[in-house]
Scaffold this motif. Structure first.
Motif, short mmCIF file in Angstrom:
data_model
loop_
_atom_site.label_atom_id
_atom_site.label_comp_id
_atom_site.label_asym_id
_atom_site.label_seq_id
_atom_site.Cartn_x
_atom_site.Cartn_y
_atom_site.Cartn_z
N LEU A 43 117.91 77.81 34.12
CA LEU A 43 117.08 78.74 33.35
C LEU A 43 117.53 78.83 31.90
CD1 LEU A 43 116.85 81.54 36.06
CD2 LEU A 43 114.96 80.09 35.29
N ASP A 44 118.83 78.81 31.69
CA ASP A 44 119.35 78.88 30.32
C ASP A 44 118.97 77.61 29.55
OD1 ASP A 44 120.83 80.34 28.31
OD2 ASP A 44 122.42 78.85 28.55
N GLU A 45 119.03 76.46 30.21
CA GLU A 45 118.65 75.21 29.56
C GLU A 45 117.16 75.23 29.20
OE1 GLU A 45 121.81 72.11 31.68
OE2 GLU A 45 119.70 72.12 32.28
N ILE A 46 116.33 75.66 30.14
CA ILE A 46 114.88 75.70 29.89
C ILE A 46 114.57 76.62 28.72
CG2 ILE A 46 112.67 76.42 30.86
CD1 ILE A 46 113.92 75.66 33.65
N ALA A 47 115.14 77.81 28.76
CA ALA A 47 114.88 78.79 27.70
C ALA A 47 115.37 78.28 26.35
CB ALA A 47 115.53 80.12 28.04
N VAL A 75 102.37 74.67 25.53
CA VAL A 75 101.13 74.48 26.26
C VAL A 75 101.41 74.77 27.74
CG1 VAL A 75 99.28 72.87 26.86
CG2 VAL A 75 100.42 72.71 24.62
N ALA A 76 100.69 75.72 28.32
CA ALA A 76 100.91 76.08 29.72
C ALA A 76 99.60 76.48 30.36
CB ALA A 76 101.93 77.21 29.84
N TYR A 77 99.34 75.95 31.54
CA TYR A 77 98.13 76.31 32.27
C TYR A 77 98.39 77.61 33.02
CZ TYR A 77 93.75 75.69 34.70
OH TYR A 77 92.48 75.86 35.14
N ASN A 78 97.58 78.62 32.75
CA ASN A 78 97.83 79.98 33.24
C ASN A 78 99.20 80.44 32.73
OD1 ASN A 78 97.46 82.42 34.51
ND2 ASN A 78 97.91 81.66 36.57
N ALA A 79 99.33 80.44 31.42
CA ALA A 79 100.61 80.75 30.77
C ALA A 79 101.14 82.12 31.17
CB ALA A 79 100.45 80.68 29.25
N ALA A 80 100.25 83.06 31.47
CA ALA A 80 100.70 84.40 31.85
C ALA A 80 101.59 84.35 33.08
CB ALA A 80 99.49 85.31 32.12
N PHE A 81 101.36 83.39 33.95
CA PHE A 81 102.20 83.26 35.14
C PHE A 81 103.55 82.62 34.79
CE2 PHE A 81 103.88 80.90 38.76
CZ PHE A 81 103.91 81.88 39.74
N ASP A 82 103.53 81.42 34.25
CA ASP A 82 104.79 80.68 34.05
C ASP A 82 105.72 81.35 33.05
OD1 ASP A 82 104.51 77.96 35.60
OD2 ASP A 82 102.57 78.30 34.66
N LEU A 83 105.18 81.82 31.94
CA LEU A 83 106.05 82.41 30.93
C LEU A 83 106.56 83.79 31.35
CD1 LEU A 83 104.21 81.36 27.65
CD2 LEU A 83 106.30 80.39 28.63
N THR A 84 105.74 84.56 32.06
CA THR A 84 106.22 85.86 32.55
C THR A 84 107.28 85.66 33.61
OG1 THR A 84 104.08 86.88 32.08
CG2 THR A 84 105.53 88.04 33.61
N LEU A 85 107.03 84.74 34.55
CA LEU A 85 108.02 84.49 35.60
C LEU A 85 109.34 84.00 35.01
CD1 LEU A 85 108.84 84.30 38.54
CD2 LEU A 85 107.75 82.05 38.65
N LEU A 86 109.27 83.16 34.00
CA LEU A 86 110.50 82.68 33.37
C LEU A 86 111.29 83.84 32.78
CD1 LEU A 86 112.42 80.47 32.40
CD2 LEU A 86 110.94 80.18 30.39
N LEU A 102 120.40 86.80 31.66
CA LEU A 102 120.20 85.97 30.48
C LEU A 102 119.14 86.59 29.58
CD1 LEU A 102 120.09 82.55 32.36
CD2 LEU A 102 121.97 83.37 30.91
N ARG A 103 119.19 86.28 28.31
CA ARG A 103 118.21 86.81 27.37
C ARG A 103 116.85 86.16 27.60
NH1 ARG A 103 120.07 85.66 21.64
NH2 ARG A 103 120.87 83.78 22.66
N THR A 104 115.80 86.95 27.50
CA THR A 104 114.45 86.44 27.64
C THR A 104 114.07 85.62 26.42
OG1 THR A 104 113.44 88.36 26.61
CG2 THR A 104 113.82 88.47 29.01
N LEU A 105 112.93 84.95 26.49
CA LEU A 105 112.46 84.17 25.34
C LEU A 105 112.26 85.03 24.10
CD1 LEU A 105 109.91 81.71 27.00
CD2 LEU A 105 112.30 81.28 26.43
N PRO A 106 111.55 86.18 24.20
CA PRO A 106 111.40 87.02 23.00
C PRO A 106 112.73 87.52 22.45
CG PRO A 106 109.76 87.62 24.64
CD PRO A 106 110.72 86.68 25.31
N GLU A 107 113.67 87.82 23.34
CA GLU A 107 114.99 88.28 22.88
C GLU A 107 115.70 87.18 22.11
OE1 GLU A 107 115.88 91.57 26.39
OE2 GLU A 107 116.63 89.53 26.58
N VAL A 147 111.19 87.00 33.69
CA VAL A 147 111.71 87.80 34.81
C VAL A 147 112.94 87.13 35.41
CG1 VAL A 147 111.21 88.63 37.14
CG2 VAL A 147 109.50 88.89 35.35
N GLU A 148 112.88 85.82 35.58
CA GLU A 148 114.02 85.09 36.13
C GLU A 148 115.23 85.15 35.19
OE1 GLU A 148 114.49 84.07 39.20
OE2 GLU A 148 113.75 82.00 39.32
N LEU A 149 114.99 85.00 33.90
CA LEU A 149 116.10 85.08 32.94
C LEU A 149 116.78 86.44 33.03
CD1 LEU A 149 114.35 83.35 29.91
CD2 LEU A 149 116.38 82.48 31.10
#
Length: 231
Positions: A77-81, A95-106, A115-120, A108-110
């Motif tokens: 997760l840290d590598e992906i973020a 680019v993400a299909y149904n971005a609300a799912f993948d980016l929100t889940l990421l 770990l810090r979220t993407l916005p953080e 939440v997982e972080l």
């Protein structure tokens, strides 16, 4: 020059289920496409919980396989973020299909793994994001039928290069659908990324509001149900 020339980075996940508040990422892919070519990075993650049989039936990955071959969630997760943030800081749209799912889940997982979220990490919201699902709904709202990734591949004549519901194949297909969308709706190519992002924020909000009005007794409960997009 239009944003369509790239670079673009596509993000996709396969998971233990559909509830972004509780599910875990099992596989993830980042596909970067630009003028010099395409690179693919994938992760197989041991989520630390059993993968339900219905999820395995979709993506083909079972608990025993991730226990034997997967990496620890915190590392992956840290590598992906970190990679997504690097791309965002460089001005590359996600680019993400149904971005609300993948980016929100990421996110939440972080947070789940301390770990810090993407916005953080960015110090701002994630943007620009391009979501072919939202763009297609906005560009062709009257079309009947489902709008899963496989449906849009069929509608836009995109030939899949592998088995969908595999993170890297889905990410590549998402980029191809985006290309086909731009051909079908040329105004997208000449719209700035900032304007396209804001357009999708508004379009998603309208879609949720209209859907809830149509389904008052059973409102939409999926990712982005509160009207916020992409996270």
């Amino acid at each position: 020059m239009s944003w369509t020339a790239g670079p673009l980075v596509a993000f996709d996940t396969e998971t233990t289920g559909l509830d972004v508040d509780v599910e875990r990422i099992v596989t993830a892919a980042l596909v970067r496409r630009g003028p010099t070519g395409t690179t693919v990075r994938t992760w197989l993650i041991d989520p630390g919980v059993a993968i339900p049989a219905d999820a395995t039936a979709i993506h083909g990955i079972g608990t025993a396989h991730v226990v034997a071959h997967g990496v620890a969630p915190r590392v992956a997760l840290d590598e992906i973020a970190s990679l997504l943030v690097d791309h965002q800081r460089a001005g590359v749209p996600v680019v993400a299909y149904n971005a609300a799912f993948d980016l929100t889940l990421l996110d939440v997982e972080l947070a789940r793994h301390g770990l810090r979220t993407l916005p953080e990490r960015l110090g701002r919201p994630v943007r620009p994001v391009l979501d072919p699902l939202v763009l297609d709904r906005a560009a062709d709202p009257g079309r009947e039928g489902k709008r899963r990734l496989t449906d849009l591949c069929q509608h836009y004549g995109v030939r899949e290069t592998g088995t969908l519901h595999t993170a890297d194949v889905d990410a590549l297909a998402t980029l191809s659908v985006l290309d086909a969308l731009v051909v079908a709706h040329p105004h997208l190519a000449v719209t700035t990324l900032d304007a396209l992002h804001d357009h999708q924020v508004d379009a998603h909000r309208r879609w949720v509001d209209e859907l809830d009005e149509e389904r008052r007794e059973r409102p939409y409960v999926g990712a982005g149900a509160d009207g916020r997009w992409p996270v």
